[in-house]
Design a protein around this motif. Structure first.
Motif, short mmCIF file in Angstrom:
data_model
loop_
_atom_site.label_atom_id
_atom_site.label_comp_id
_atom_site.label_asym_id
_atom_site.label_seq_id
_atom_site.Cartn_x
_atom_site.Cartn_y
_atom_site.Cartn_z
N SER A 216 0.83 -1.21 0.00
CA SER A 216 0.00 0.00 0.00
C SER A 216 0.85 1.25 0.00
O SER A 216 0.50 2.26 -0.62
N ARG A 217 1.99 1.22 0.70
CA ARG A 217 2.93 2.35 0.72
C ARG A 217 4.34 1.79 0.75
O ARG A 217 4.65 0.90 1.55
N ASP A 218 5.20 2.33 -0.10
CA ASP A 218 6.55 1.79 -0.20
C ASP A 218 7.54 2.67 0.55
O ASP A 218 7.20 3.73 1.08
N SER A 229 10.36 -2.34 -0.62
CA SER A 229 9.40 -3.41 -0.33
C SER A 229 9.84 -4.76 -0.86
O SER A 229 9.46 -5.80 -0.30
N LEU A 230 10.64 -4.80 -1.93
CA LEU A 230 11.06 -6.09 -2.48
C LEU A 230 11.95 -6.87 -1.51
O LEU A 230 12.11 -8.09 -1.65
N LYS A 231 12.52 -6.18 -0.53
CA LYS A 231 13.32 -6.88 0.48
C LYS A 231 12.44 -7.77 1.36
O LYS A 231 12.94 -8.67 2.03
N LEU A 232 11.14 -7.53 1.32
CA LEU A 232 10.22 -8.31 2.14
C LEU A 232 10.09 -9.75 1.63
O LEU A 232 9.76 -10.65 2.40
N ILE A 233 10.35 -9.97 0.33
CA ILE A 233 10.16 -11.30 -0.25
C ILE A 233 11.41 -11.76 -0.99
O ILE A 233 11.32 -12.54 -1.94
N ASP A 234 12.59 -11.29 -0.56
CA ASP A 234 13.82 -11.66 -1.26
C ASP A 234 14.47 -12.92 -0.71
O ASP A 234 15.58 -13.29 -1.10
N ASN A 235 13.79 -13.58 0.24
CA ASN A 235 14.29 -14.83 0.85
C ASN A 235 15.61 -14.62 1.57
O ASN A 235 16.44 -15.52 1.66
N SER A 247 0.83 4.98 9.36
CA SER A 247 -0.33 5.67 9.94
C SER A 247 -1.54 4.77 9.80
O SER A 247 -2.08 4.59 8.70
N ASN A 248 -1.92 4.16 10.88
CA ASN A 248 -3.12 3.31 10.98
C ASN A 248 -2.96 1.92 10.35
O ASN A 248 -3.44 0.94 10.92
N PHE A 249 -2.33 1.82 9.19
CA PHE A 249 -2.19 0.50 8.59
C PHE A 249 -1.17 0.54 7.46
O PHE A 249 -0.84 1.60 6.92
N ILE A 250 -0.69 -0.63 7.10
CA ILE A 250 0.07 -0.85 5.87
C ILE A 250 -0.22 -2.28 5.44
O ILE A 250 -0.29 -3.19 6.27
N TRP A 251 -0.48 -2.48 4.16
CA TRP A 251 -0.73 -3.85 3.68
C TRP A 251 0.23 -4.23 2.58
O TRP A 251 0.78 -3.37 1.87
N PHE A 252 0.45 -5.54 2.46
CA PHE A 252 1.24 -6.10 1.36
C PHE A 252 0.53 -7.37 0.91
O PHE A 252 -0.03 -8.11 1.72
N GLU A 253 0.53 -7.59 -0.40
CA GLU A 253 -0.28 -8.68 -0.94
C GLU A 253 0.41 -9.38 -2.10
O GLU A 253 1.32 -8.83 -2.74
N TYR A 323 -3.82 -12.87 -1.66
CA TYR A 323 -3.59 -12.99 -0.22
C TYR A 323 -2.98 -11.67 0.25
O TYR A 323 -1.96 -11.22 -0.29
N ARG A 324 -3.62 -11.06 1.27
CA ARG A 324 -3.17 -9.74 1.74
C ARG A 324 -2.98 -9.76 3.25
O ARG A 324 -3.87 -10.18 4.00
N ALA A 325 -1.80 -9.30 3.69
CA ALA A 325 -1.53 -9.11 5.12
C ALA A 325 -1.62 -7.62 5.41
O ALA A 325 -0.95 -6.81 4.75
N THR A 326 -2.42 -7.25 6.42
CA THR A 326 -2.61 -5.85 6.79
C THR A 326 -2.16 -5.66 8.24
O THR A 326 -2.74 -6.26 9.16
N VAL A 327 -1.13 -4.86 8.43
CA VAL A 327 -0.63 -4.53 9.77
C VAL A 327 -1.34 -3.27 10.23
O VAL A 327 -1.29 -2.23 9.57
#
Length: 349
Positions: A216-218, A229-235, A247-253, A323-327
């Protein structure tokens, strides 16, 4: 040494002497005959797997022309000067095979190709849950195998178990165990795979399998930044995604090309500032990216260590494309960080 005055010599001997001097003075050496150019060399080759049950051994046929020397490089630190050699790769990987042809005048040509030997396409761990709760592991493969090696853990640095073709292990329900299978062919080549197992079988990591990743925000520097954000799925759990303006939330999907059934995921904490860790979040699934189904929700979660990987299992029998994870809450900071997010498909019991 006596020096002869050439003009006195000519005067004393008459006009014919002048002609002799002019003849020798003006005579030119014959120009060398240039060596004719040889035809320029050509470099072309064909290759094929020698035996159907040995994916490591290939024959190479030189189709080049106009050469006097050849050199083959196989991409594994080995070379050959044979015209049309055979070669056995001793491990899996991507190999750049190069043929260089050269004529006697030093002109040369090259041709190359890539040969990919993927261990996941050669060997697999077959699993069978047993009535006593154990899990039987065996080797599933169409290649010729001389020796088998089982290890508990990731890689051959783990605990060696046995050389038997079939073993039985015990995995507690809801837990994961990593095992490594290594096989050797009769020609001495090795293939190695790592598998994460539950009490029911093999867990599949589908984080980067035929999908599109979004956030949602990089990071302010964009997805390719050092903490984008690509570091989140770089294994790589030593890197992280950092977002400065939480602020309130961030999601990645993840949006899959075809629906998949996921049953677990992992979060890995970042390298610093525990207050940036996620505290409350939810995981949802969707077929259209608009209508969402709650799959998992977590509250007041804490990561006790830096680079800590935690696994979260949830009940799901439905295949979704999204599939979406929302913090929604962090542990106190205004900056969000997460080292890694992996999504897993569990064996269906």
């Amino acid at each position: 040494m006596r020096t002869i005055n050439i003009m006195k010599w000519i005067t004393a001997r008459g006009p014919w002497a002048l002609l002799i001097v002019l003849f020798f003075a003006c005579k030119e050496e014959p120009a060398p005959i240039p060596e004719p150019d040889e035809p320029k060399p050509q470099a072309m080759f064909e290759f094929e797997q020698i035996d159907p049950d040995d994916p490591f051994s290939y024959s190479f046929t030189n189709k080049g022309s106009n050469f006097s020397l050849v050199r083959w490089e196989f991409g594994d630190d080995s070379v050959s000067l044979d015209d049309s050699p055979a070669h056995t790769f001793l491990r899996t990987g991507n190999f750049r095979v190069t043929l260089r042809t050269e004529n006697s005048q030093g002109f040369w040509a090259e041709s190359e190709t890539m040969i990919n030997i993927n261990p996941d396409s050669l060997v697999e761990v077959a699993t069978a849950p047993q009535p006593d709760g154990s899990l039987r592991l065996s080797v599933a493969s169409d290649i010729a195998i001389d020796s088998v090696f089982w290890y508990k853990g990731v890689g051959t640095g783990g605990e060696f178990i046995t050389n038997d073709g079939t073993i039985s292990i015990s995995v507690d329900q809801g837990q994961f165990e990593d095992y490594t299978l290594r096989v050797k062919t009769p020609n001495g080549s090795y293939a190695e795979i790592n598998r994460r197992l539950t009490d029911l079988g093999v867990v599949r990591d589908l984080t980067t399998v035929r999908n599109i990743f979004r956030v949602s925000r990089d990071n302010d520097g964009g997805q390719f930044a050092g903490e984008g954000s690509l570091k989140l799925i770089d294994n790589d759990t030593r890197t992280k995604f950092l977002q400065f303006n939480f602020s309130n939330f961030i999601w990645f999907e993840l949006e899959y090309f075809e629906p998949v059934i996921l049953g677990a995921y992992t979060f890995t904490s970042g390298n610093d500032a525990p207050e940036r860790d996620p505290k409350n979040w939810r995981l949802e699934g969707s077929m259209d990216g608009e209508n969402w189904t709650m799959l998992d929700e977590r509250t007041d979660e804490v990561f006790d260590e830096r680079f800590q990987t935690r696994t979260f299992i949830f009940e799901n029998k439905t295949a979704y494309r999204f599939y979406r994870a929302t913090v929604t809450t962090l542990n106190g900071a205004g900056l969000f960080q997460l080292g890694e997010w992996r999504v897993l498909a569990l064996p269906q019991g």
